[in-house]
Motif scaffolding. Structure first.
Motif, PDB file in Angstrom:
ATOM      1  N   ASP A   9      -0.957 -15.543  -4.582  1.00 18.41           N
ATOM      2  CA  ASP A   9      -2.341 -15.631  -5.064  1.00 18.41           C
ATOM      3  C   ASP A   9      -2.934 -14.248  -5.325  1.00 18.41           C
ATOM      4  O   ASP A   9      -3.604 -14.022  -6.338  1.00 18.41           O
ATOM      5  CB  ASP A   9      -3.215 -16.439  -4.080  1.00 18.41           C
ATOM      6  CG  ASP A   9      -3.201 -15.838  -2.671  1.00 18.41           C
ATOM      7  OD1 ASP A   9      -2.243 -15.114  -2.329  1.00 18.41           O
ATOM      8  OD2 ASP A   9      -4.153 -16.102  -1.917  1.00 18.41           O
ATOM      9  N   LYS A  10      -2.672 -13.318  -4.435  1.00 16.84           N
ATOM     10  CA  LYS A  10      -3.150 -11.948  -4.625  1.00 16.84           C
ATOM     11  C   LYS A  10      -2.449 -11.309  -5.827  1.00 16.84           C
ATOM     12  O   LYS A  10      -3.073 -10.611  -6.637  1.00 16.84           O
ATOM     13  CB  LYS A  10      -2.866 -11.102  -3.383  1.00 16.84           C
ATOM     14  CG  LYS A  10      -3.753 -11.395  -2.192  1.00 16.84           C
ATOM     15  CD  LYS A  10      -5.062 -10.648  -2.296  1.00 16.84           C
ATOM     16  CE  LYS A  10      -5.907 -10.820  -1.044  1.00 16.84           C
ATOM     17  NZ  LYS A  10      -7.298 -10.376  -1.226  1.00 16.84           N
ATOM     18  N   ILE A  15       0.833  -1.203   0.000  1.00 23.56           N
ATOM     19  CA  ILE A  15       0.000   0.000   0.000  1.00 23.56           C
ATOM     20  C   ILE A  15       0.870   1.256   0.000  1.00 23.56           C
ATOM     21  O   ILE A  15       0.481   2.287  -0.558  1.00 23.56           O
ATOM     22  CB  ILE A  15      -1.020  -0.021   1.166  1.00 23.56           C
ATOM     23  CG1 ILE A  15      -2.228   0.839   0.826  1.00 23.56           C
ATOM     24  CG2 ILE A  15      -0.414   0.416   2.499  1.00 23.56           C
ATOM     25  CD1 ILE A  15      -3.022   0.364  -0.350  1.00 23.56           C
ATOM     26  N   LEU A  16       2.065   1.170   0.565  1.00 26.48           N
ATOM     27  CA  LEU A  16       2.971   2.326   0.520  1.00 26.48           C
ATOM     28  C   LEU A  16       3.623   2.450  -0.864  1.00 26.48           C
ATOM     29  O   LEU A  16       4.040   3.535  -1.263  1.00 26.48           O
ATOM     30  CB  LEU A  16       4.029   2.214   1.622  1.00 26.48           C
ATOM     31  CG  LEU A  16       3.465   2.299   3.052  1.00 26.48           C
ATOM     32  CD1 LEU A  16       4.585   2.132   4.077  1.00 26.48           C
ATOM     33  CD2 LEU A  16       2.720   3.624   3.295  1.00 26.48           C
ATOM     34  N   GLU A  17       3.681   1.357  -1.596  1.00 31.66           N
ATOM     35  CA  GLU A  17       4.188   1.422  -2.969  1.00 31.66           C
ATOM     36  C   GLU A  17       3.120   2.007  -3.906  1.00 31.66           C
ATOM     37  O   GLU A  17       3.410   2.903  -4.701  1.00 31.66           O
ATOM     38  CB  GLU A  17       4.604   0.025  -3.442  1.00 31.66           C
ATOM     39  CG  GLU A  17       5.223  -0.013  -4.823  1.00 31.66           C
ATOM     40  CD  GLU A  17       6.528   0.767  -4.916  1.00 31.66           C
ATOM     41  OE1 GLU A  17       7.279   0.820  -3.917  1.00 31.66           O
ATOM     42  OE2 GLU A  17       6.791   1.337  -6.003  1.00 31.66           O
ATOM     43  N   GLU A  36      -2.612  -9.165 -11.310  1.00 30.63           N
ATOM     44  CA  GLU A  36      -2.032  -9.124 -12.662  1.00 30.63           C
ATOM     45  C   GLU A  36      -3.057  -9.568 -13.697  1.00 30.63           C
ATOM     46  O   GLU A  36      -3.134  -9.010 -14.802  1.00 30.63           O
ATOM     47  CB  GLU A  36      -0.772  -9.995 -12.772  1.00 30.63           C
ATOM     48  CG  GLU A  36      -0.153  -9.821 -14.157  1.00 30.63           C
ATOM     49  CD  GLU A  36       1.072 -10.696 -14.411  1.00 30.63           C
ATOM     50  OE1 GLU A  36       1.848 -10.940 -13.483  1.00 30.63           O
ATOM     51  OE2 GLU A  36       1.229 -11.118 -15.586  1.00 30.63           O
ATOM     52  N   SER A  37      -3.861 -10.549 -13.338  1.00 30.97           N
ATOM     53  CA  SER A  37      -4.889 -11.012 -14.258  1.00 30.97           C
ATOM     54  C   SER A  37      -5.898  -9.898 -14.573  1.00 30.97           C
ATOM     55  O   SER A  37      -6.313  -9.719 -15.729  1.00 30.97           O
ATOM     56  CB  SER A  37      -5.580 -12.234 -13.640  1.00 30.97           C
ATOM     57  OG  SER A  37      -6.765 -12.508 -14.310  1.00 30.97           O
ATOM     58  N   LEU A  38      -6.280  -9.123 -13.580  1.00 30.20           N
ATOM     59  CA  LEU A  38      -7.183  -7.987 -13.807  1.00 30.20           C
ATOM     60  C   LEU A  38      -6.528  -6.966 -14.737  1.00 30.20           C
ATOM     61  O   LEU A  38      -7.160  -6.434 -15.660  1.00 30.20           O
ATOM     62  CB  LEU A  38      -7.537  -7.310 -12.475  1.00 30.20           C
ATOM     63  CG  LEU A  38      -8.459  -8.074 -11.524  1.00 30.20           C
ATOM     64  CD1 LEU A  38      -8.419  -7.457 -10.129  1.00 30.20           C
ATOM     65  CD2 LEU A  38      -9.895  -8.080 -12.056  1.00 30.20           C
ATOM     66  N   TRP A  39      -5.267  -6.679 -14.481  1.00 30.46           N
ATOM     67  CA  TRP A  39      -4.542  -5.700 -15.304  1.00 30.46           C
ATOM     68  C   TRP A  39      -4.437  -6.184 -16.759  1.00 30.46           C
ATOM     69  O   TRP A  39      -4.683  -5.426 -17.696  1.00 30.46           O
ATOM     70  CB  TRP A  39      -3.140  -5.477 -14.698  1.00 30.46           C
ATOM     71  CG  TRP A  39      -2.379  -4.363 -15.363  1.00 30.46           C
ATOM     72  CD1 TRP A  39      -2.400  -3.043 -15.036  1.00 30.46           C
ATOM     73  CD2 TRP A  39      -1.506  -4.478 -16.489  1.00 30.46           C
ATOM     74  NE1 TRP A  39      -1.584  -2.330 -15.878  1.00 30.46           N
ATOM     75  CE2 TRP A  39      -1.021  -3.189 -16.779  1.00 30.46           C
ATOM     76  CE3 TRP A  39      -1.075  -5.545 -17.284  1.00 30.46           C
ATOM     77  CZ2 TRP A  39      -0.128  -2.930 -17.829  1.00 30.46           C
ATOM     78  CZ3 TRP A  39      -0.191  -5.293 -18.327  1.00 30.46           C
ATOM     79  CH2 TRP A  39       0.269  -3.995 -18.585  1.00 30.46           C
ATOM     80  N   ILE A  87       5.199  -4.573  -8.662  1.00 26.14           N
ATOM     81  CA  ILE A  87       4.392  -4.002  -7.573  1.00 26.14           C
ATOM     82  C   ILE A  87       3.414  -5.036  -7.005  1.00 26.14           C
ATOM     83  O   ILE A  87       3.331  -5.222  -5.792  1.00 26.14           O
ATOM     84  CB  ILE A  87       3.667  -2.727  -8.063  1.00 26.14           C
ATOM     85  CG1 ILE A  87       4.711  -1.665  -8.437  1.00 26.14           C
ATOM     86  CG2 ILE A  87       2.702  -2.219  -6.996  1.00 26.14           C
ATOM     87  CD1 ILE A  87       4.190  -0.527  -9.290  1.00 26.14           C
ATOM     88  N   PHE A  88       2.665  -5.704  -7.877  1.00 24.08           N
ATOM     89  CA  PHE A  88       1.741  -6.733  -7.380  1.00 24.08           C
ATOM     90  C   PHE A  88       2.529  -7.862  -6.709  1.00 24.08           C
ATOM     91  O   PHE A  88       2.040  -8.504  -5.778  1.00 24.08           O
ATOM     92  CB  PHE A  88       0.880  -7.307  -8.515  1.00 24.08           C
ATOM     93  CG  PHE A  88      -0.003  -6.287  -9.203  1.00 24.08           C
ATOM     94  CD1 PHE A  88      -0.427  -5.145  -8.532  1.00 24.08           C
ATOM     95  CD2 PHE A  88      -0.416  -6.464 -10.520  1.00 24.08           C
ATOM     96  CE1 PHE A  88      -1.242  -4.200  -9.158  1.00 24.08           C
ATOM     97  CE2 PHE A  88      -1.232  -5.533 -11.152  1.00 24.08           C
ATOM     98  CZ  PHE A  88      -1.643  -4.395 -10.479  1.00 24.08           C
ATOM     99  N   GLY A  89       3.747  -8.089  -7.185  1.00 28.54           N
ATOM    100  CA  GLY A  89       4.586  -9.154  -6.639  1.00 28.54           C
ATOM    101  C   GLY A  89       5.025  -8.925  -5.196  1.00 28.54           C
ATOM    102  O   GLY A  89       5.588  -9.824  -4.575  1.00 28.54           O
TER     103      GLY A  89
END
Lengths: 204, 204
Positions: free
Chosen positions: A117-118, A20-22, A123-126, A110-112
């Protein structure tokens, strides 16, 4: 075993905080349009929020029935790659393959930060938004294309004028995706864009 | 009949556009904390976006299982009343009954721009967040309380210092809701707030 579990839970919490800070940095990515009534430029975080509500309010106009929860989730993350690449105006021509490659690397970084799983879900949404091949992605893309144009229609064409963007370039760039994802929205916008042309809202 | 239908559809489109240009104003509502690395103050639109992603990333830490889509929808609209009232720092004491009455009037005005079914759905989300009586609302409130504190923990206590907010007032104000909606988040924050006290991040 308990200690091991506790440590893992703590680790996941730390990841969520780091994440969240990223994404916080999306507040620093400025776009070309100014919020109505303000002198500063819009940032990609507040833009993302607005798209969610715009999509929600136009739900009944989607070209096909859409899962609104899915649309909203895509719109929340669609610009996060800009944290590494910055915003590129939709009217820039060329360089889009490289740009999208860089944005993909950015969202993976960033998602990484989150558990696998999250990260995979985000990434799938993006990717779905970028591919534009589902009803939800087509609608979300229509909303994304339309919003800055609507702001310009209510802002004397501020970003079109500042960046020398002509009426023809605007229409060429936004018409296809808006018509495909939300045809009634294009019907609404088309005469207003024509009127804006008469009123000198566009660049050369 | 056809003309009547067409006219109604056009009217709904006009309402959606009016609505999105009205909620646009949330970008002008400034809060007390500054985004990390920026000199300007955060606005309630970008704040709302960030809360959605913070909730999403902490989903597994909610005190009870939550419907994340519902949490996200609440967070998207929870601050819209501020368009008429402005943001009030969470540490202000007194006047909350009047303030919430004014915010309710504001959201009724703004959501009421939309057709009745959409307006009722949005008001219901807003009321649920305010009441804080469902698992989703408790989690959403925890997220809302925690985020500015996390920014302050990473910003040398900027808004606490600027507004003379003491450690005790911060803890008194945020602990209950964070512990109730997301207990692990409070466990994470508590030692960090104590450390921030040692480092002089708070006001008198």
């Amino acid at each position: 075993m308990f200690l091991c579990f506790a440590s893992t839970k703590l680790e996941i919490m730390q990841q969520a905080i780091e994440f969240i800070l990223e994404v916080e940095k999306l507040k620093t990515v400025t776009r070309k349009v100014k919020p109505l009534g303000l002198e500063r430029y819009e940032n990609s975080a507040e833009h993302s929020w607005q798209l969610c509500l715009f999509a929600y309010s136009l739900e009944s106009y989607a070209a096909e029935p859409v899962n609104m929860n899915h649309v909203i989730r895509m719109l929340l993350v669609h610009d996060i790659g800009e944290i590494d690449t910055g915003d590129t105006m939709a009217f820039v021509e060329g360089g889009w393959v490289e740009r999208k490659r860089d944005e993909l690397a950015a969202v993976r970084r960033i998602f990484g930060i989150l558990p696998a799983d999250k990260a995979a879900e985000l990434e799938s949404l993006w990717q779905e938004f970028e591919a534009g091949e589902t009803a939800e992605a087509r609608f979300a893309n229509a909303i994304d294309r339309a919003m800055p144009a609507l702001l310009n229609l209510n802002n004397n064409g501020q970003s079109w004028k500042e960046n020398g963007i002509s009426y023809d370039r605007v229409v060429k760039r936004i018409r296809g995706q808006i018509e495909e994802g939300c045809p009634a929205l294009w019907q609404y916008m088309e005469p207003r864009l024509a009127e804006a042309k008469e009123r000198g809202f566009f660049g050369a």
